[in-house]
Design an enzyme around this catalytic site. Structure first.
Site, mmCIF file in Angstrom:
data_model
loop_
_atom_site.group_PDB
_atom_site.id
_atom_site.type_symbol
_atom_site.label_atom_id
_atom_site.label_comp_id
_atom_site.label_asym_id
_atom_site.label_seq_id
_atom_site.Cartn_x
_atom_site.Cartn_y
_atom_site.Cartn_z
ATOM 1 C CG MET A 30 -4.398 11.431 58.481
ATOM 2 S SD MET A 30 -4.303 13.190 58.807
ATOM 3 C CE MET A 30 -5.923 13.721 58.332
ATOM 4 N N GLY A 31 -6.556 7.329 60.045
ATOM 5 C CA GLY A 31 -7.455 6.573 60.913
ATOM 6 C C GLY A 31 -8.893 7.031 60.807
ATOM 7 C CG LEU A 33 -9.281 3.027 59.244
ATOM 8 C CD1 LEU A 33 -8.711 1.614 59.109
ATOM 9 C CD2 LEU A 33 -8.547 3.983 58.322
ATOM 10 C CD GLU A 35 -17.142 -0.155 53.651
ATOM 11 O OE1 GLU A 35 -16.670 -0.500 52.552
ATOM 12 O OE2 GLU A 35 -17.078 -0.869 54.667
ATOM 13 C CG HIS A 37 -10.024 5.478 55.365
ATOM 14 N ND1 HIS A 37 -10.944 6.007 56.226
ATOM 15 C CD2 HIS A 37 -9.132 6.470 55.106
ATOM 16 C CE1 HIS A 37 -10.639 7.267 56.486
ATOM 17 N NE2 HIS A 37 -9.548 7.585 55.816
ATOM 18 C CD GLN A 153 -3.484 13.081 50.315
ATOM 19 O OE1 GLN A 153 -3.439 13.818 51.286
ATOM 20 N NE2 GLN A 153 -4.087 11.916 50.329
ATOM 21 C CB VAL A 176 -16.224 4.999 48.853
ATOM 22 C CG1 VAL A 176 -17.443 4.313 49.450
ATOM 23 C CG2 VAL A 176 -15.259 3.973 48.261
ATOM 24 C CB SER A 186 -12.392 11.381 58.994
ATOM 25 O OG SER A 186 -11.788 10.264 58.383
ATOM 26 N NE ARG A 187 -10.613 17.973 58.290
ATOM 27 C CZ ARG A 187 -9.424 17.680 57.753
ATOM 28 N NH1 ARG A 187 -9.362 17.158 56.541
ATOM 29 N NH2 ARG A 187 -8.310 17.899 58.428
HETATM 30 P P1 AMP Z 1 -7.200 10.333 55.291
HETATM 31 O O1 AMP Z 1 -7.314 9.364 56.426
HETATM 32 O O2 AMP Z 1 -8.308 11.304 55.217
HETATM 33 O O3 AMP Z 1 -5.825 10.936 55.194
HETATM 34 O O4 AMP Z 1 -7.368 9.456 53.979
HETATM 35 C C1 AMP Z 1 -6.528 8.362 53.721
HETATM 36 C C2 AMP Z 1 -6.704 7.913 52.303
HETATM 37 O O5 AMP Z 1 -8.064 7.519 52.100
HETATM 38 C C3 AMP Z 1 -6.408 9.022 51.302
HETATM 39 O O6 AMP Z 1 -5.674 8.497 50.220
HETATM 40 C C4 AMP Z 1 -7.781 9.469 50.883
HETATM 41 O O7 AMP Z 1 -7.824 10.004 49.582
HETATM 42 C C5 AMP Z 1 -8.553 8.159 50.951
HETATM 43 N N1 AMP Z 1 -9.990 8.431 51.069
HETATM 44 C C6 AMP Z 1 -10.606 9.238 51.968
HETATM 45 N N2 AMP Z 1 -11.930 9.283 51.737
HETATM 46 C C7 AMP Z 1 -12.160 8.503 50.653
HETATM 47 C C8 AMP Z 1 -13.334 8.151 49.896
HETATM 48 N N3 AMP Z 1 -14.541 8.618 50.219
HETATM 49 N N4 AMP Z 1 -13.184 7.324 48.840
HETATM 50 C C9 AMP Z 1 -11.959 6.845 48.503
HETATM 51 N N5 AMP Z 1 -10.823 7.133 49.166
HETATM 52 C C10 AMP Z 1 -10.910 7.956 50.216
#
Ligand code: AMP
Length: 283
Positions: A30-31, A33, A35, A37, A153, A176, A186-187
């Site tokens: 969802m952008g 981005l 580390e 992502h 998920q 990470v 992102s939150r």
């Molecule tokens: P989102 O943009 O939040 O939908 O996340 C996109 C992808 O990035 C999803 O598969 C998340 O599980 C992954 N992701 C988000 N945060 C992390 C993190 N801290 N470490 C590894 N993967 C992540």
């Protein structure tokens, strides 16, 4: 690197790569981005010949009153980061392009999407599954990359892919974290400095369960109590759940085993955070 906004163009581009024998990787995001992502992007570019990063704040996975409007949007910086990592295309459609006004079909899943995150956010996973299946159809990747950070998920996506015979390999990459243990998200941008400090209690609670497990504790109830105790000790933190489940199907085990997962969700101030670790692995 190409930036693609239209579905037909994305479809054609990826079809060309497949026809040329290139392995296509997809990283749905969802952008905004970070580390976390980017670790998925590195995994994809390392294993695939052409990587697509989709950037789409998916309205159907947010319920009314959730943070769809305030969700961070940093498209230019995201594109620059992807370009630097050797991504072949960023796919960034508008909501209209993705769904169209007449859309009324969703992907449903039973038990797995009604527990834990699904109990807290009843329409969330149907939005996730629908957009992920659409992305699979548009891009046709050989492999798709997800983060373990969103453990449930990844489980529901694996279930959908198996149940609907979707020809894609699901790869799940490690979480990470910040140096203090807080999982990147992102939150986290919503947290005030004081809340950010408090938010490390999620990882602390998970580490406590992991430590007890390593010391020989096998009673899921005891592990859950230890996590709740740690979360409850932090002011301004409201626990939603703190559980031990089977790592594959998220059912509750009688006895904890390596490979089971400790999952927590809590509200820190106004911000709802989730995290997990796999027992016996500590990550
Ligand atoms: P989102 O943009 O939040 O939908 O996340 C996109 C992808 O990035 C999803 O598969 C998340 O599980 C992954 N992701 C988000 N945060 C992390 C993190 N801290 N470490 C590894 N993967 C992540």
């Amino acid at each position: 690197m190409k930036v693609v906004e239209r579905k037909p163009e994305m479809r054609e581009l990826a079809a060309g790569w497949r026809a040329a024998g290139r392995r296509v990787g997809l990283v749905p995001t969802m952008g905004a981005l970070h580390e976390g992502h980017l670790s998925l992007v590195r995994a994809a570019t390392g294993e695939c010949d052409a990587t697509v990063v989709s950037i789409f704040v998916n309205p159907t996975q947010f319920a009314p009153g959730e943070d769809f409007e305030q969700y961070p949007r940093t498209l230019e910086a995201d594109e620059a980061a992807c370009d630097k990592l050797g991504v072949e295309a960023v796919f960034a459609p508008s909501a209209d392009e993705m769904y169209g006004a007449a859309a009324e079909t969703y992907v449903g899943q039973d038990r797995l999407t009604t527990i834990l995150e699904g109990a807290a956010r009843p329409t969330h996973f149907r939005g996730v599954l629908t957009v992920v299946l659409k992305l699979f159809h548009i891009v046709g990747p050989h492999a798709a990359y997800f983060g373990r950070k969103d453990y449930q998920q990844a489980v529901v996506i694996r279930r959908m892919v198996a149940d609907l015979d979707v020809p894609v390999e699901i790869r799940v990459c490690p979480t990470v974290r910040e140096p203090g243990g807080l999982a990147l998200s992102s939150r986290n941008n919503y947290l005030r400095p004081e809340e950010r400090r408090r938010a490390t209690c999620l990882f602390d609670a998970l580490c406590r369960a992991e430590r007890l497990f390593e010391e020989g504790e096998r009673d899921p109830g005891a592990l859950q109590r230890a996590m709740r105790e740690r979360l409850g000790a932090e002011t301004g933190v409201q626990v939603d759940y703190a559980v031990i489940t089977d790592g594959a199907d998220l059912t509750t085990p009688d006895t904890a085993r390596a490979g089971d997962v400790a999952l927590v969700a809590a509200r820190v101030g106004e911000t709802r955070l989730i995290d997990n670790i796999v027992l016996g692995e500590g990550k």
